[in-house]
Design a protein around this motif. Structure first.
Motif, PDB file in Angstrom:
ATOM      1  N   ARG A  77     -98.818  49.328  46.905  1.00  0.00           N
ATOM      2  CA  ARG A  77     -98.231  50.426  46.606  1.00  0.00           C
ATOM      3  C   ARG A  77     -97.951  51.578  47.806  1.00  0.00           C
ATOM      4  O   ARG A  77     -97.504  51.765  47.973  1.00  0.00           O
ATOM      5  N   VAL A  78     -98.627  51.948  48.340  1.00  0.00           N
ATOM      6  CA  VAL A  78     -99.322  52.224  49.900  1.00  0.00           C
ATOM      7  C   VAL A  78     -98.222  52.068  50.603  1.00  0.00           C
ATOM      8  O   VAL A  78     -97.960  52.723  51.497  1.00  0.00           O
ATOM      9  N   PHE A 110     -94.795  52.870  49.726  1.00  0.00           N
ATOM     10  CA  PHE A 110     -95.187  53.958  50.672  1.00  0.00           C
ATOM     11  C   PHE A 110     -94.789  54.530  51.982  1.00  0.00           C
ATOM     12  O   PHE A 110     -93.842  54.949  52.502  1.00  0.00           O
ATOM     13  N   ILE A 111     -95.083  53.167  52.957  1.00  0.00           N
ATOM     14  CA  ILE A 111     -95.039  53.909  54.299  1.00  0.00           C
ATOM     15  C   ILE A 111     -93.895  53.082  54.154  1.00  0.00           C
ATOM     16  O   ILE A 111     -92.983  53.528  55.395  1.00  0.00           O
ATOM     17  N   ASP A 130     -93.780  57.497  45.338  1.00  0.00           N
ATOM     18  CA  ASP A 130     -96.104  58.135  45.501  1.00  0.00           C
ATOM     19  C   ASP A 130     -96.370  57.312  44.307  1.00  0.00           C
ATOM     20  O   ASP A 130     -95.632  56.742  43.476  1.00  0.00           O
ATOM     21  N   ILE A 131     -97.821  57.391  44.362  1.00  0.00           N
ATOM     22  CA  ILE A 131     -98.681  57.135  43.943  1.00  0.00           C
ATOM     23  C   ILE A 131     -98.850  57.744  42.496  1.00  0.00           C
ATOM     24  O   ILE A 131     -99.016  58.945  42.988  1.00  0.00           O
ATOM     25  N   LEU A 163    -104.353  56.616  42.057  1.00  0.00           N
ATOM     26  CA  LEU A 163    -105.184  56.926  42.895  1.00  0.00           C
ATOM     27  C   LEU A 163    -106.894  57.316  42.825  1.00  0.00           C
ATOM     28  O   LEU A 163    -108.020  56.802  43.733  1.00  0.00           O
ATOM     29  N   ASP A 167    -106.932  52.662  51.779  1.00  0.00           N
ATOM     30  CA  ASP A 167    -105.810  52.634  50.705  1.00  0.00           C
ATOM     31  C   ASP A 167    -105.816  54.046  50.269  1.00  0.00           C
ATOM     32  O   ASP A 167    -105.092  54.361  50.980  1.00  0.00           O
ATOM     33  N   THR A 201    -105.115  56.229  53.921  1.00  0.00           N
ATOM     34  CA  THR A 201    -104.309  55.952  54.587  1.00  0.00           C
ATOM     35  C   THR A 201    -102.648  56.612  53.754  1.00  0.00           C
ATOM     36  O   THR A 201    -102.217  57.271  53.830  1.00  0.00           O
ATOM     37  N   TYR A 202    -102.477  56.327  52.701  1.00  0.00           N
ATOM     38  CA  TYR A 202    -101.849  57.201  51.770  1.00  0.00           C
ATOM     39  C   TYR A 202    -101.699  58.617  51.329  1.00  0.00           C
ATOM     40  O   TYR A 202    -100.629  59.368  52.354  1.00  0.00           O
ATOM     41  N   HIS A 236     -98.476  60.943  52.744  1.00  0.00           N
ATOM     42  CA  HIS A 236     -98.470  61.635  52.109  1.00  0.00           C
ATOM     43  C   HIS A 236     -98.673  62.835  51.871  1.00  0.00           C
ATOM     44  O   HIS A 236     -97.396  63.853  52.217  1.00  0.00           O
TER      45      HIS A 236
END
Length: 516
Positions: free
Chosen positions: A226-227, A230-231, A244-245, A250, A261, A264-265, A269
């Motif tokens: 998921r990360v 998103f990136i 988005d997560i 999260l 993780d 980073t997200y 975000h």
């Protein structure tokens, strides 16, 4: 019983029973790791390693030493001490019989023989025939290489790209289904091509392969996927909420100690919210980063907080605050890539304040860092930030030269060179794109090419609208209004100078931006 192993280890240490103390120290480290107490885990694993080596000396089992090095590396990683963690991961890999090339040419030579089979597997898959299962040792090696790469993405970008390709090639030599970390390897490898600005197509393919293996039972794989997803979309230019997560996932990741993780997200975000002008939600993300930093003491939380405070001040037009925040960001974090971000942000803020000589001094400090790292190895995320600051400075100096009538040709050439470099860098980083596209219009306008300037401004405004980059859209309307002032009949995107001025004024008020 919580703390039982630590207590036993203490008593056996006091009784000078080194072997039994070492066993319980190791188990105490495992206990602390499970509770995400990385500081305690690091202490126990280091003590276990010290006692084991003192007890066994040259007769120490390499496999046991590898386990100890691995656990120390993971405890350092969970503390955010990434430089030290990278070293320990390399030590563990060497003890497992996986050579770690010390020089980039040696690593490149090893990759040269692996790239073609790797690419073939990516595109042809099982049509090339079945692959043998991974041994336990091979699975452990892949896991260690993956975690080492998570350190390198910040502290050693050149090694990150090459080592991550090596990790992917190693994983694809066997059946990925027999590697527990395969989902994380594939998802993590996608960031080489998205974050590294190499190929969104390859990033998408790797994410597709990882997505086929995602399972709710594999929390680490799910969160990494998921990360990375998103990136990928954020860099490519999809700033919608679709990727988005989920907040529950999260929170679960944070509770289970997946701090790298999560941070980073949260960093990306928050930066996306900053770029969209949703400053309240950005501040909520920053507060959560600070909470994670306080709770776990992870160094990535510190650097992410400082970075976001700098970016937020820049986007809100609080340039004096941005200078101060950038100084803290630089001084509190030792990694060269983070210094580029800090100095790039400081230079951009100083240029916006009209303090051009100070801006040049800050940006000039980036050049030796880039040379040492190798310009081709600096990811677009960092390089575009520096070049964006340099472009703001060079455009301001060109305007100053026009006003004074001195050095116009030199200033024009310098702005043109910086613009070309910046356009190349933002091609793979939508987070930095709109301002550079707008300044492309400014360069054309200063060069006397009104038609091209108008076309470029229209592209920048359209991209700001597509991304939802409201602060940059407001600044685009403001710039167009200033340039078109007194030029009756000229329009940009069908709007007159007065209409652009009205939109800029409304936007500054709505977003609470500092007016220049």
């Amino acid at each position: 019983v919580p703390g039982l192993e630590a207590s036993l280890a203490y008593h056996f240490t006091m009784a000078r029973e080194a072997e039994r103390a070492e066993i319980h120290l190791f188990q105490a480290g495992e206990e602390a790791s499970r509770s995400a107490a990385s500081s305690e885990a690091l202490h126990f694993f280091r003590e276990a390693s010290r006692l084991y080596l003192e007890t066994h000396g040259e007769q120490a089992d390499p496999a046991k030493k590898a386990i100890l090095a691995r656990n120390i590396a993971r405890a350092l990683f969970h503390r955010g001490q990434l430089i030290e963690a990278e070293h320990e991961f390399n030590t563990a890999l060497g003890l497992l019989g996986q050579p770690v090339p010390r020089s980039l040419p040696a690593l490149g030579a090893r990759l040269a023989s692996r790239v073609a089979p790797m690419v073939a597997r990516l595109y042809l898959g099982e049509r090339l025939g079945p692959r043998r299962p991974a041994t336990e040792r091979e699975a452990e090696i892949v896991a260690l290489m993956l975690e080492r790469g998570m350190c390198e993405i910040t502290v050693d970008p050149t090694r990150f790209v090459l080592d991550s390709l090596d990790t992917l090639a190693t994983a694809l030599r066997v059946d990925p289904a027999t590697i527990p970390t395969a989902t994380r390897v594939l998802a993590g490898a996608s960031t080489i091509f998205s974050y590294g600005g190499l190929s969104f197509g390859l990033s998408r393919r790797l994410l597709g392969m990882a997505g086929q293996r995602v399972s709710d039972a594999d929390l680490q794989g799910l969160v990494m996927f998921r990360v990375a997803n998103f990136i990928h979309h954020t860099y490519e230019g999809d700033w919608s909420d679709a990727h988005d997560i989920d907040e529950a996932l999260l929170e679960r990741a944070i509770d289970q100690g997946l701090i790298w993780d999560a941070l980073t997200y949260l960093g990306f975000h928050a930066e996306r919210f900053i770029g969209r002008g949703d400053f309240a939600r950005a501040r909520e993300r920053i507060e959560l980063v600070e909470e994670v930093w306080d709770r776990f003491g992870h160094d990535l939380g510190r650097s992410t907080t400082h970075a976001l405070q700098t970016y937020l001040a820049l986007e809100e037009g609080r340039f004096e605050d941005a200078v101060l925040a950038a100084d803290v960001y630089h001084d509190e974090n030792p990694e060269p890539l983070l210094h580029l971000l800090a100095l790039g942000g400081k230079g951009r803020a100083l240029a916006r304040l009209g303090r051009l000589d100070e801006a040049a001094q800050a940006l000039d400090r980036c050049e030796p860092i880039i040379r040492e790292l190798g310009r081709a190895q600096v990811p677009p995320y960092q390089l575009s930030h520096v070049l964006r600051g340099r472009l703001v400075l060079d455009v301001a100096r060109w305007e100053e030269a026009i006003a004074t009538g001195e050095g116009q040709r030199r200033a024009r050439r310098q702005a043109g060179r910086t613009l070309r470099a910046a356009l190349g860098a933002v091609r793979g980083c939508a987070l930095r794109r709109v301002e550079v596209w707008r300044l492309r219009g400014t360069v054309a306008w200063l060069d006397g090419s009104e038609a091209r300037a108008i076309g470029y401004w229209e592209e920048s405004l359209a991209e700001a609208e597509r991304l939802g980059a409201r602060p940059e859209a407001v600044r685009g309307h403001q710039e167009v209004a200033e340039r078109l002032a007194g030029r009756d009949g000229l329009t940009v995107a069908g709007l007159s100078a007065q209409e652009h001025r009205q939109r800029a004024s409304a936007g500054f008020t709505e977003l609470g931006l500092e007016t220049p």
